[in-house]
Scaffold this motif. Structure first.
Motif, mmCIF file in Angstrom:
data_model
loop_
_atom_site.group_PDB
_atom_site.id
_atom_site.type_symbol
_atom_site.label_atom_id
_atom_site.label_comp_id
_atom_site.label_asym_id
_atom_site.label_seq_id
_atom_site.Cartn_x
_atom_site.Cartn_y
_atom_site.Cartn_z
ATOM 1 N N LEU A 139 0.823 -1.208 0.000
ATOM 2 C CA LEU A 139 0.000 0.000 0.000
ATOM 3 C C LEU A 139 0.861 1.264 0.000
ATOM 4 C CD1 LEU A 139 -2.767 -1.150 2.509
ATOM 5 C CD2 LEU A 139 -3.063 -0.694 0.071
ATOM 6 N N ARG A 140 1.981 1.228 0.679
ATOM 7 C CA ARG A 140 2.874 2.398 0.676
ATOM 8 C C ARG A 140 3.403 2.679 -0.732
ATOM 9 N NH1 ARG A 140 7.433 1.873 5.036
ATOM 10 N NH2 ARG A 140 7.975 3.892 4.117
ATOM 11 N N LYS A 141 3.647 1.611 -1.488
ATOM 12 C CA LYS A 141 4.084 1.799 -2.871
ATOM 13 C C LYS A 141 2.925 2.270 -3.753
ATOM 14 C CE LYS A 141 7.754 -1.697 -2.683
ATOM 15 N NZ LYS A 141 8.203 -3.029 -3.193
ATOM 16 N N GLY A 142 1.738 1.742 -3.490
ATOM 17 C CA GLY A 142 0.587 2.100 -4.300
ATOM 18 C C GLY A 142 0.048 3.497 -4.020
ATOM 19 N N TYR A 143 0.285 3.982 -2.799
ATOM 20 C CA TYR A 143 -0.177 5.327 -2.418
ATOM 21 C C TYR A 143 1.012 6.100 -1.826
ATOM 22 C CZ TYR A 143 -4.843 3.243 -2.802
ATOM 23 O OH TYR A 143 -5.977 2.610 -3.233
ATOM 24 N N PRO A 144 1.959 6.481 -2.660
ATOM 25 C CA PRO A 144 3.187 7.117 -2.156
ATOM 26 C C PRO A 144 2.951 8.468 -1.490
ATOM 27 C CG PRO A 144 3.067 7.265 -4.554
ATOM 28 C CD PRO A 144 1.964 6.357 -4.134
ATOM 29 N N ASP A 145 1.814 9.084 -1.747
ATOM 30 C CA ASP A 145 1.534 10.395 -1.154
ATOM 31 C C ASP A 145 0.821 10.290 0.196
ATOM 32 O OD1 ASP A 145 2.644 11.643 -3.364
ATOM 33 O OD2 ASP A 145 0.735 11.676 -4.458
#
Length: 330
Positions: A139-145
């Motif tokens: 999820l951190r990679k998918g939602y970097p912001d």
């Protein structure tokens, strides 16, 4: 000579004086039986109506409980909160099956600007913790912001810290308990007691290692070495997750990965945590979104009702008595 043939009643003939009483008694019994049957019918009718009503109400509540949130609803700009409390295992509130859906929903909501995991856990299953960490990384990679923060309550030890290490930042209280980066496998051995009592263990296996860690059989050097090797492997996985998550912030010492734990203040010094804070202060001062929305998957009414009716009666005790020995992060 008088004729007495009419003085003695003929056997089986009706007695004129008793005939009316006999009919009345029969009629009374019939009426009474009919009234009882009608009352019983009414009682059963009321019972089935009430039962049907309760079933309908329960079904409506179940439907509402699972569908009362519109996934497309935008809640406005907010900080998403997920609680992880207690032991991390397959059946509790800290299981991957409970935490991962909450993480997915929190990240996917367009109104959430950051996600905060509020952890108060002594640890638990490395498998459950590992699955949660894998999803956090995805999820951190998918939602970097959208940053992912951890706020520690009383304790974030072992499996709890395994999860925390995968976050962007960790906030603690000065007196929080943090660390315990280690793995254990515990159990009991009853061989000495059995010998004293005169009990013989009869264990038949197909496969020379099938009786591995049987509490009623002696632990061989071979099995002990195998178990230790498995613990070392899981421990190294734990260390790798901590090093990858904390990076250069870690100030490694020989005792850091020994299983010891420290206060929150010491954890900040060692690089195991970043700063001091609470859920409210992180939302206000770090995320800059004071509105907090709780995404924690709570136990709904159906589960509570089933438990009250004894659906899981004695399951915990039976599981504790029969479960296999397995590695634990605690």
């Amino acid at each position: 000579m008088s004729d007495n043939t009419n003085d003695t009643p003929v056997s089986g003939a009706a007695v004129p004086g008793a005939n009316g009483n006999w009919e009345r008694e029969v009629l009374e019994k019939l009426v009474f039986a009919t009234l009882q049957e009608q009352r019983a019918h009414r009682r059963w009718s009321v019972f089935f109506k009430v039962t049907s009503l309760l079933v309908v109400l329960f079904a409506l509540w179940v439907f509402y409980d699972y569908n009362n949130t519109d996934d497309s609803e935008t809640l406005g700009r907010h900080t998403a909160l997920i609680d992880i409390t207690g032991t991390i295992d397959a059946d509790g509130s800290g299981s991957a099956g409970v935490v991962i859906p909450a993480l997915d929903k929190a990240f996917s909501d367009s109104g959430s600007v950051a996600v905060v995991l509020h952890i108060n856990s002594p640890g638990g299953s490395p498998v459950q913790a590992g699955m949660i960490v894998d999803e956090m990384q995805r999820l951190r990679k998918g939602y970097p912001d959208k940053p992912l923060y951890v706020v520690v309550d009383e304790m974030c030890a072992s499996g709890g810290y395994y999860i925390a290490a995968a976050a962007d930042k960790i906030f603690v209280n000065k007196a929080s308990v943090v660390g315990s980066i280690g793995v254990l496998m515990d159990g009991f051995g009853f061989t000495g007691a059995m010998e004293k009592v005169g009990i013989e263990r009869r264990l038949l296996t197909a496969g020379e290692n099938k009786g591995f860690m049987d509490p009623f059989s002696p632990l061989s050097d071979k099995h002990k070495a195998y178990a230790q090797g498995m613990l070392n492997e899981i421990h190294q996985q734990f260390i790798d997750v901590v090093r990858a998550g904390r990076g250069k912030r870690l100030k490694e010492t020989p005792e850091m990965f020994s299983g010891l734990f420290w206060t929150g203040a010491k954890a900040v010094e060692m690089g195991l945590a970043d700063d001091f804070g609470t859920v409210d202060s992180v939302a206000r001062d770090v995320v800059k979104a004071e509105d907090i929305v709780d995404y924690t998957q709570r136990e709904g009414l159906p589960e509570r009702v089933l438990k009250k009716f004894g659906a899981s009666l004695g399951a915990g005790a039976m599981k504790a008595a029969m479960q296999d020995v397995k590695p634990m992060l605690r």
